[in-house]
Design a protein around this motif. Structure first.
Motif, PDB file in Angstrom:
ATOM      1  N   LYS A 113      71.838  54.364  -4.852  1.00 39.83           N
ATOM      2  CA  LYS A 113      71.902  54.896  -6.219  1.00 39.83           C
ATOM      3  C   LYS A 113      73.148  55.740  -6.443  1.00 39.83           C
ATOM      4  CE  LYS A 113      66.881  55.129  -6.959  1.00 39.83           C
ATOM      5  NZ  LYS A 113      65.725  56.045  -7.166  1.00 39.83           N
ATOM      6  N   SER A 114      73.655  56.361  -5.380  1.00 40.13           N
ATOM      7  CA  SER A 114      74.812  57.261  -5.511  1.00 40.13           C
ATOM      8  C   SER A 114      76.130  56.558  -5.193  1.00 40.13           C
ATOM      9  CB  SER A 114      74.640  58.473  -4.591  1.00 40.13           C
ATOM     10  OG  SER A 114      74.607  58.063  -3.231  1.00 40.13           O
ATOM     11  N   GLY A 116      78.805  52.894  -5.694  1.00 41.56           N
ATOM     12  CA  GLY A 116      79.259  51.955  -6.712  1.00 41.56           C
ATOM     13  C   GLY A 116      78.371  50.733  -6.832  1.00 41.56           C
ATOM     14  N   TYR A 117      77.585  50.444  -5.783  1.00 48.39           N
ATOM     15  CA  TYR A 117      76.700  49.272  -5.835  1.00 48.39           C
ATOM     16  C   TYR A 117      75.625  49.426  -6.899  1.00 48.39           C
ATOM     17  CZ  TYR A 117      78.972  47.919  -1.490  1.00 48.39           C
ATOM     18  OH  TYR A 117      79.911  47.585  -0.554  1.00 48.39           O
ATOM     19  N   ALA A 118      75.347  50.656  -7.314  1.00 48.14           N
ATOM     20  CA  ALA A 118      74.358  50.875  -8.365  1.00 48.14           C
ATOM     21  C   ALA A 118      74.840  50.312  -9.699  1.00 48.14           C
ATOM     22  CB  ALA A 118      74.067  52.370  -8.503  1.00 48.14           C
ATOM     23  N   GLN A 119      76.161  50.079  -9.813  1.00 44.98           N
ATOM     24  CA  GLN A 119      76.708  49.532 -11.053  1.00 44.98           C
ATOM     25  C   GLN A 119      76.718  48.004 -11.059  1.00 44.98           C
ATOM     26  OE1 GLN A 119      77.284  51.839 -13.351  1.00 44.98           O
ATOM     27  NE2 GLN A 119      76.702  53.314 -11.742  1.00 44.98           N
ATOM     28  N   ASP A 120      76.286  47.386  -9.958  1.00 42.28           N
ATOM     29  CA  ASP A 120      76.238  45.924  -9.892  1.00 42.28           C
ATOM     30  C   ASP A 120      75.131  45.418 -10.820  1.00 42.28           C
ATOM     31  OD1 ASP A 120      75.847  43.223  -9.202  1.00 42.28           O
ATOM     32  OD2 ASP A 120      76.562  43.583  -7.157  1.00 42.28           O
ATOM     33  N   PRO A 121      75.465  44.572 -11.803  1.00 43.05           N
ATOM     34  CA  PRO A 121      74.451  44.064 -12.742  1.00 43.05           C
ATOM     35  C   PRO A 121      73.282  43.375 -12.039  1.00 43.05           C
ATOM     36  CG  PRO A 121      76.659  43.524 -13.510  1.00 43.05           C
ATOM     37  CD  PRO A 121      76.808  44.063 -12.121  1.00 43.05           C
ATOM     38  N   GLN A 124      70.442  45.850 -11.646  1.00 40.44           N
ATOM     39  CA  GLN A 124      70.071  46.657 -12.808  1.00 40.44           C
ATOM     40  C   GLN A 124      68.987  45.971 -13.630  1.00 40.44           C
ATOM     41  OE1 GLN A 124      73.855  47.154 -14.783  1.00 40.44           O
ATOM     42  NE2 GLN A 124      74.471  48.885 -13.481  1.00 40.44           N
ATOM     43  N   GLY A 128      70.321  48.168 -18.193  1.00 42.40           N
ATOM     44  CA  GLY A 128      71.582  48.422 -17.519  1.00 42.40           C
ATOM     45  C   GLY A 128      71.529  49.578 -16.546  1.00 42.40           C
ATOM     46  N   VAL A 129      70.325  49.879 -16.032  1.00 44.80           N
ATOM     47  CA  VAL A 129      70.139  50.994 -15.098  1.00 44.80           C
ATOM     48  C   VAL A 129      69.698  50.438 -13.743  1.00 44.80           C
ATOM     49  CG1 VAL A 129      68.856  53.129 -14.636  1.00 44.80           C
ATOM     50  CG2 VAL A 129      69.522  52.543 -16.983  1.00 44.80           C
ATOM     51  N   PHE A 130      70.228  51.025 -12.658  1.00 46.91           N
ATOM     52  CA  PHE A 130      69.824  50.584 -11.323  1.00 46.91           C
ATOM     53  C   PHE A 130      68.318  50.728 -11.168  1.00 46.91           C
ATOM     54  CE2 PHE A 130      68.742  51.505  -6.901  1.00 46.91           C
ATOM     55  CZ  PHE A 130      69.320  50.425  -6.252  1.00 46.91           C
TER      56      PHE A 130
END
Length: 706
Positions: A113-114, A116-121, A124, A128-130
């Protein structure tokens, strides 16, 4: 012939003998486990506290690094980078195992969650949230339907787990690192308590180095007392003569002659027509493009250029030419050139400044612009009237009012040729003289324009010939390098420099080369030379010629350094100044014992100087430099008292405190304590790893393989 006949009759026997010899050669290496340099073949690239880093695993990670970084790093740089990463992870994993640090699956999800992988679509939800459940479902789906993507994720997951463990480990240590209020108060005092003083300094330079004798035994004694300061890695010294492959004076003249021959027309016999043809030269050819295609290293550039765009070495001369006139040959870097002006456009480039007044809806208008088109026009007319006033600075006016990106530059757009700007803008700039100021409208808004300058542009044809070493020059260079190698190899090992001097060659030394070094001053990247120098079979004094990209280097190994403590000879350059300083201090202090501040100054031809507001945190004395010990002693004195003679960094001191000013009293020192805590915790990661590495038993075999 009889001998050849006998060989033919025994061909089968010879093949059998050769085969057995080759088999014996190969099998001997397997049995003895030796490589070609006499070392033991090993699959271990390194050992860290007894734990092996396998060459196979290292090679796989090295290939991944090569794919990731491509040509941004050299092969040796990548090897060192991956090696450092492997040593670091091995040391830390040993600590994790010792302390029982591990990461569970739910902790992995929290850690992701902390990152950059949390921004992978892919991970999500519809908002648009992990989402942890979406993440788990995606990984499970990859496992079933996309094995390659799943295998790639497993490698990423290993990296994530490693990072999570490191975070836990370092956070545990950081939780025990801090600073008390007393430490905060002390840190405040170091920076804010001040002292004023008078001082006398008798510099060490007042005694000549030549008068101070230091023995080898004294150097050895100093080294033995400070072994940690004189540790050295295995290294090598070399010296070399570089035979650079570059054009000779004759090669340069030959290129000039080639160009000169092409300048004028020539008459050639045409075998097909049995007649002579006149071939026009560069100066008078009617088809410049075809001429340069046949005779030049560069093509015909039809673009018109201003003076600033021409070769700097010939810009003044070329821009002054008339159409059809020629300048050259001239040298530009590693080429000879000759240039001919094909055409000229008077005032073909304009330098202008503008003030853009945009409005809502105009093309590329800033979203913050809300004025209407009518308001923009009114504002532009107001600025136009202002700009035309005699005493107005257009640059300042543009900087303060323009909506365009050139506003910080005072509206300066630089030089441009026709057709670059919007039509209305272009027509005003090229249709009005220098100094003209006017108003035009484009799709971007309203422009108050000032024409700053105009220059001619020219179309130039340039014939170029690269200056290259001829075959004769290359052959001579090879002969010289080979001859030098043979002469120095056959002579005494110490004759290398003498022979080079006799032949007027420059000898360049390179000292303290490490086993994994790559770049050598004067030769750049030459890993093969370093490997040769570290080969156990290469003895001190050995000489070898190396073929380089641009010539040859004849190299001699001059010294080997073993890992451990430096010898007296190797450490003398560092130790001698220290011991000389100690002996000078003893002499100065013995000669001035018991003297007052004034007497010390008078007897040593120096003055009594002053220093004000000196602190312990920045213990710099004006005129003397950084003197932490002397300043510390001054803070220990009472006002009005003098010190004894003090051995400083740059000389022997005596100080007298004239004033002591404590820092302002504060209600508490929590802010300073917190600053210290932050500083200490920020240093944890590197400090802890360096301590682990310093205390580890590491066997590095990189140089065996790379």
């Amino acid at each position: 012939m009889a001998i050849l006949e006998n060989i033919r009759k025994r061909t089968t026997v010879l093949i059998l003998i050769i085969g057995l010899a080759l088999f014996a050669f190969v099998i001997s290496g397997v049995i003895t486990g030796s490589d070609f340099s006499g070392g033991k073949i090993s699959s271990t690239l390194a050992e860290v506290n007894g734990e092996a880093i396998s060459r196979e695993d290292f090679t796989r990670k090295l290939e991944q690094a090569q794919q990731q970084f491509g040509s941004n790093f050299s092969s040796t740089q990548l090897v060192n980078r991956v090696y450092d990463q492997e040593v670091r992870s091995t040391l830390l994993n040993q600590e994790f195992d010792r302390l029982g640090i591990d990461v569970e699956s739910d902790q992995i999800v929290d850690f992701i969650k902390s990152t950059g992988y949390a921004q992978d679509p892919s991970f999500q939800n519809e908002n648009g949230v992990f989402d942890a459940e979406v993440f788990k479902s995606t990984i499970a789906d990859w496992k079933e339907t996309n094995p390659l993507l799943y295998d790639n994720w497993l490698q990423i997951e290993k990296s994530i787990i490693q990072s999570a463990k490191e975070q836990i480990y370092f956070n545990l240590i950081k939780s025990g690192v801090g600073a008390t209020l007393s430490e905060g108060e002390f840190d405040y005092a170091l920076a804010n308590d001040k002292v004023d003083m008078q001082y006398v300094r008798v510099p060490y330079s007042s005694i000549a180095d030549s008068t101070i004798q230091v023995s080898k035994s004294e150097i050895e004694s100093y080294i033995n007392s400070h072994k940690d300061e004189f540790k050295q890695d295995k290294s090598r010294d070399i010296r070399f003569v570089y035979f650079e492959e570059k054009p000779s004076a004759a090669d340069e003249q030959a290129k000039k002659d080639e160009i000169a021959k092409l300048m004028e027309g020539s008459v050639e016999f045409n075998a097909a027509t049995k007649t002579t043809d006149t071939i026009k030269g560069f100066r008078n050819t009617d088809d410049m493009m075809a001429f340069l295609d046949r005779n030049s290293d560069s093509k015909f550039d039809t673009i018109y250029k201003a003076k600033r765009d021409l070769p700097a070495v010939a810009a003044e001369q070329i821009i002054a030419l008339g159409v059809g006139e020629v300048f050259g040959p001239y040298r530009d870097g590693d080429t000879f050139k000759v240039s001919r002006v094909m055409d000229r456009k008077a005032n073909g480039t304009v330098k202008a400044s503008h003030i853009l007044i945009a409005y809502e809806g105009a093309e590329r208008a800033n979203p913050n612009v809300t004025r209407t088109k009518e308001e923009a026009e009114a504002e532009a007319k107001r600025l136009l009237a202002e700009a035309k006033k005699a005493d107005v600075d257009f640059t300042a006016l543009a900087r303060d009012n323009s909506d365009g990106p050139s506003a910080p530059r005072g509206g300066d757009l630089g030089y441009f040729q026709e057709g670059v700007m919007a039509d209305e803008f272009n027509d005003f700039c090229f249709g009005n003289p220098t100094g003209a100021i006017g108003l035009v409208e484009t799709q971007f808004g309203f422009h108050v324009i000032k024409v700053d300058d105009k220059q001619d542009v020219v179309q130039v044809a340039t014939m170029t010939r690269e200056i290259e070493p001829s075959e004769e020059t290359i052959n001579t260079l090879f002969t010289n390098a080979t001859q030098f190698e043979m002469e120095t190899t056959d002579a005494d090992a110490n004759a290398f420099a003498d022979i080079a001097k006799k032949k007027e060659y420059s000898v360049r030394p390179v000292n303290k080369i490490k086993a994994m070094d790559e770049n050598l001053p004067g030769l750049s990247s030459q890993r093969n030379i370093v490997q040769w120098a570290f080969n156990e079979e290469t003895k001190v004094g050995a000489i070898k010629r190396f073929d380089l990209a641009n010539g040859y280097a004849v190299v001699q190994l001059t010294k080997k350094y073993k890992e451990g403590v430096m010898s007296a000879e190797d450490a003398s350059a560092t130790v001698l100044p220290k011991l000389r300083k100690e002996k000078k201090a003893e002499q100065i202090m013995a000669a001035n014992k018991g003297k007052s501040l004034e007497a010390l100054a008078k007897d040593n031809n120096v003055t009594v100087a002053t220093a004000s507001a000196v602190s312990r945190k920045t213990p710099t004395i004006p005129g003397a430099g950084r003197e932490a010990y002397v300043v510390g002693k001054a803070f220990a004195l009472e006002e009005g008292t003098s010190s004894e003679l003090l051995e400083g960094e740059t000389g022997v001191f005596m100080v007298k405190v004239t004033k002591k000013t404590p820092g302002a009293t504060l209600p508490n020192f929590s802010t300073f304590a917190q600053t210290l805590t932050t500083q200490n915790r920020n240093a944890v990661n590197s400090a802890v790893y360096n301590a682990l590495k310093e205390g580890a038993d590491i066997e590095d075999n990189r140089a065996t393989f790379y």
